[in-house]
Design a protein around this motif. Structure first.
Motif, PDB file in Angstrom:
ATOM      1  N   LEU A 174       4.922  -2.065  -9.757  1.00  0.00           N
ATOM      2  CA  LEU A 174       4.760  -1.353  -8.641  1.00  0.00           C
ATOM      3  C   LEU A 174       4.516   0.067  -8.495  1.00  0.00           C
ATOM      4  CD1 LEU A 174       7.284  -3.106  -6.124  1.00  0.00           C
ATOM      5  CD2 LEU A 174       4.974  -3.727  -6.437  1.00  0.00           C
ATOM      6  N   LEU A 177       1.035   0.669  -9.109  1.00  0.00           N
ATOM      7  CA  LEU A 177       0.439   0.518  -7.636  1.00  0.00           C
ATOM      8  C   LEU A 177       0.527   1.849  -6.775  1.00  0.00           C
ATOM      9  CD1 LEU A 177       0.952  -3.338  -6.541  1.00  0.00           C
ATOM     10  CD2 LEU A 177      -0.808  -2.089  -7.922  1.00  0.00           C
ATOM     11  N   GLU A 178       1.853   2.527  -7.200  1.00  0.00           N
ATOM     12  CA  GLU A 178       1.934   3.693  -6.519  1.00  0.00           C
ATOM     13  C   GLU A 178       1.058   4.784  -6.857  1.00  0.00           C
ATOM     14  OE1 GLU A 178       4.158   4.986  -4.314  1.00  0.00           O
ATOM     15  OE2 GLU A 178       5.269   2.876  -3.883  1.00  0.00           O
ATOM     16  N   ILE A 180      -2.071   4.450  -7.905  1.00  0.00           N
ATOM     17  CA  ILE A 180      -3.352   3.895  -7.064  1.00  0.00           C
ATOM     18  C   ILE A 180      -3.250   4.577  -5.622  1.00  0.00           C
ATOM     19  CG2 ILE A 180      -4.793   2.236  -6.553  1.00  0.00           C
ATOM     20  CD1 ILE A 180      -3.852   0.747  -9.072  1.00  0.00           C
ATOM     21  N   SER A 181      -2.096   4.463  -5.102  1.00  0.00           N
ATOM     22  CA  SER A 181      -2.037   4.670  -3.582  1.00  0.00           C
ATOM     23  C   SER A 181      -1.976   6.106  -3.666  1.00  0.00           C
ATOM     24  CB  SER A 181      -0.722   4.229  -3.332  1.00  0.00           C
ATOM     25  OG  SER A 181       0.132   5.145  -2.054  1.00  0.00           O
ATOM     26  N   ILE A 183      -3.815   8.079  -5.234  1.00  0.00           N
ATOM     27  CA  ILE A 183      -5.220   8.561  -5.563  1.00  0.00           C
ATOM     28  C   ILE A 183      -5.888   8.238  -4.205  1.00  0.00           C
ATOM     29  CG2 ILE A 183      -7.268   7.908  -6.777  1.00  0.00           C
ATOM     30  CD1 ILE A 183      -5.611   7.410  -9.255  1.00  0.00           C
ATOM     31  N   SER A 184      -5.789   7.120  -3.741  1.00  0.00           N
ATOM     32  CA  SER A 184      -6.164   6.645  -2.437  1.00  0.00           C
ATOM     33  C   SER A 184      -6.060   7.569  -1.219  1.00  0.00           C
ATOM     34  CB  SER A 184      -5.928   5.375  -1.989  1.00  0.00           C
ATOM     35  OG  SER A 184      -4.530   4.838  -2.312  1.00  0.00           O
ATOM     36  N   LYS A 185      -4.900   8.393  -1.504  1.00  0.00           N
ATOM     37  CA  LYS A 185      -4.598   9.715  -0.620  1.00  0.00           C
ATOM     38  C   LYS A 185      -5.655  10.490  -0.550  1.00  0.00           C
ATOM     39  CE  LYS A 185       0.171   9.532   0.040  1.00  0.00           C
ATOM     40  NZ  LYS A 185       1.589   9.901  -0.756  1.00  0.00           N
ATOM     41  N   VAL A 187      -9.042  10.233  -1.609  1.00  0.00           N
ATOM     42  CA  VAL A 187      -9.976   9.948  -1.385  1.00  0.00           C
ATOM     43  C   VAL A 187     -10.061   9.489   0.040  1.00  0.00           C
ATOM     44  CG1 VAL A 187     -11.754   7.975  -1.533  1.00  0.00           C
ATOM     45  CG2 VAL A 187     -10.395   8.661  -3.487  1.00  0.00           C
ATOM     46  N   SER A 188      -8.966   9.227   0.821  1.00  0.00           N
ATOM     47  CA  SER A 188      -9.190   9.150   2.330  1.00  0.00           C
ATOM     48  C   SER A 188      -8.993  10.308   3.039  1.00  0.00           C
ATOM     49  CB  SER A 188      -7.680   8.307   2.770  1.00  0.00           C
ATOM     50  OG  SER A 188      -6.636   9.015   2.768  1.00  0.00           O
ATOM     51  N   PHE A 191     -12.886  11.707   2.573  1.00  0.00           N
ATOM     52  CA  PHE A 191     -13.975  11.023   3.143  1.00  0.00           C
ATOM     53  C   PHE A 191     -13.717  11.050   4.419  1.00  0.00           C
ATOM     54  CE2 PHE A 191     -14.979   9.640  -1.025  1.00  0.00           C
ATOM     55  CZ  PHE A 191     -16.576   9.470  -1.166  1.00  0.00           C
ATOM     56  N   PHE A 241       3.033  13.297   5.082  1.00  0.00           N
ATOM     57  CA  PHE A 241       3.101  12.755   3.798  1.00  0.00           C
ATOM     58  C   PHE A 241       4.236  13.949   3.142  1.00  0.00           C
ATOM     59  CE2 PHE A 241      -1.387  11.054   3.620  1.00  0.00           C
ATOM     60  CZ  PHE A 241      -1.011   9.754   3.559  1.00  0.00           C
TER      61      PHE A 241
ATOM     62  N   TYR B  42      -8.710   3.103   4.546  1.00  0.00           N
ATOM     63  CA  TYR B  42      -8.925   3.678   3.306  1.00  0.00           C
ATOM     64  C   TYR B  42      -8.171   2.736   2.466  1.00  0.00           C
ATOM     65  CZ  TYR B  42     -11.405   7.084   5.773  1.00  0.00           C
ATOM     66  OH  TYR B  42     -12.392   7.841   6.358  1.00  0.00           O
ATOM     67  N   ILE B  46     -10.041   1.572  -0.950  1.00  0.00           N
ATOM     68  CA  ILE B  46      -9.996   2.254  -1.935  1.00  0.00           C
ATOM     69  C   ILE B  46      -9.487   1.658  -3.402  1.00  0.00           C
ATOM     70  CG2 ILE B  46      -9.275   4.599  -3.056  1.00  0.00           C
ATOM     71  CD1 ILE B  46      -9.612   5.490  -0.084  1.00  0.00           C
ATOM     72  N   TYR B  82      -0.387  -4.466  -1.450  1.00  0.00           N
ATOM     73  CA  TYR B  82       0.920  -3.676  -1.547  1.00  0.00           C
ATOM     74  C   TYR B  82       0.813  -2.360  -0.684  1.00  0.00           C
ATOM     75  CZ  TYR B  82       4.425  -0.815  -3.400  1.00  0.00           C
ATOM     76  OH  TYR B  82       5.670   0.091  -3.774  1.00  0.00           O
ATOM     77  N   ASN B  83      -0.211  -1.730  -0.692  1.00  0.00           N
ATOM     78  CA  ASN B  83      -0.186  -0.587   0.350  1.00  0.00           C
ATOM     79  C   ASN B  83      -0.032  -0.928   1.790  1.00  0.00           C
ATOM     80  OD1 ASN B  83      -0.753   1.557  -1.473  1.00  0.00           O
ATOM     81  ND2 ASN B  83      -2.940   1.541  -1.183  1.00  0.00           N
TER      82      ASN B  83
END
Lengths: 250, 90
Positions: A174, A177-178, A180-181, A183-185, A187-188, A191, A241, B42, B46, B82-83
């Motif tokens: 997990l 996965l955090e 990755i989450s 990183i997706s912040k 990018v989101s 974009f 956030f 996203y 992503i 998971y997100n």
């Protein structure tokens, strides 16, 4: 080459000239102008707060600042006093950039530059948030701030516990996965702003090409609204956030 | 404690903040906390994209097509779920 009819849309900012090998793009020129305008407005507002006779600009800005303050306070609580300067800077800078991109002349003043062997026409100015580099930069600043305040409030131990947890294999997984989450912040953030503003620029260009007179008007109103909403969303998401990052998890 | 922060009062004027801003307390108004749901599109896409591109890069680096790509796509899908789970948990 440059005699072709029809709008020319480029997804990346074009290089206008170079300073010692550092490429100066048309969106960078706009960015410098908007930064100067932002600083001038801020200094002028600061001066007005102590002036004995205040003008309309002061009360307009005060209304803006006050309503944004109240809105962010409902998310951050008392800590708003610490975070408000950076959050309002985000909001105000992005708002000015979005609206500056809608002014006449942005994207329509063309200059002739030499690229390789041929001469091409490129716009002198380009709305700055219609360049992915800008929005990526803003997103990186925002997410770095979130990490910084998370470390500051939870301590380096509490911060790392979110990502590296060796108590059992599932918690370790997990933690990945955090990451990755986070990183997706980035990018989101990047974009969403880029997509909305660039889509607006393309829409206005195409509409003005199809119907030259009056048809752009409702779309410009729409873009003014979109610019406000996107600036607000960027600042608001940063607020949410940060408030999640500095609160105790249990 | 630091007191050089400013606050804005009801009329919109600045004044010195008297609050203790470094206290690590929970904020108890979840009014806008579900605004994070704006990111849901996203958050789903992503991680999978990161998995695909990292996998393609690693495969071309180590010439092990398609092992890494498949593993990382799977990992990305799990991460996106998971997100979503974390978003609904809040």
């Amino acid at each position: 080459m440059s005699e072709d009819i029809g709008p020319h849309i480029s997804i990346k900012a074009e290089k206008i000239f170079e300073i010692f090998g550092f490429p100066v793009t048309n969106s960078l020129i706009t960015s410098i102008i908007v930064t100067i305008i932002t600083i001038i407005l801020a200094v002028y507002y600061k001066k007005q707060t102590t002036a004995s006779k205040k003008n309309g600009f002061y009360y307009l800005m005060k209304f803006f600042v006050n309503s944004i303050y109240e809105m962010f306070r409902s998310v951050l609580g008392d800590k708003i006093d610490k975070f408000f300067p950076i959050l309002f800077s985000f909001f105000f800078y992005i708002l000015l950039q979005n609206w500056f991109g809608l002014l006449p002349g942005i994207g329509s003043i063309l200059i002739r530059i030499t690229e390789g062997h041929e001469q091409i026409l490129v716009p002198l100015f380009r709305g700055n948030n219609a360049d992915l580099n800008t929005t990526l930069g803003l997103a990186l600043i925002s997410v770095s701030l979130i990490q910084y305040y998370s470390i500051k409030y939870m301590g380096i131990k509490g911060y790392l516990k979110k990502f590296l947890n060796f108590t059992n294999p599932i918690m370790f997984f997990l933690g990945i996965l955090e990451i990755i989450s986070e990183i997706s912040k980035v990018v989101s953030f990047a974009f969403r702003l880029f997509g909305n503003i660039f889509a607006g620029e393309v829409l206005l260009t195409i509409i003005a090409f199809l119907v030259p007179v009056l048809a752009s008007f409702p779309f410009i109103l729409l873009e003014i609204f979109v610019g406000l909403i996107q600036a607000l969303v960027f600042a608001m998401l940063t607020t949410v956030f940060i408030s999640n990052a500095i609160a105790e998890h249990h | 404690m630091k007191t050089d922060y400013l606050e804005i009062d009801k009329e919109g004027n600045l004044k010195k903040s008297k609050k203790d801003l470094l206290r690590n307390e929970k904020i108890d108004s979840p009014k806008f906390h579900n605004l994070e749901a704006m990111n849901v599109g996203y958050y789903v896409v992503i991680p999978i994209l990161i998995g695909i591109f990292l996998g393609l890069y690693l495969d071309s680096r180590f010439r092990t097509k398609p092992t890494f790509t498949l593993i990382l796509i799977l990992l990305g899908s799990v991460a996106s779920f998971y997100n979503l789970y974390r978003l609904t948990k809040k």
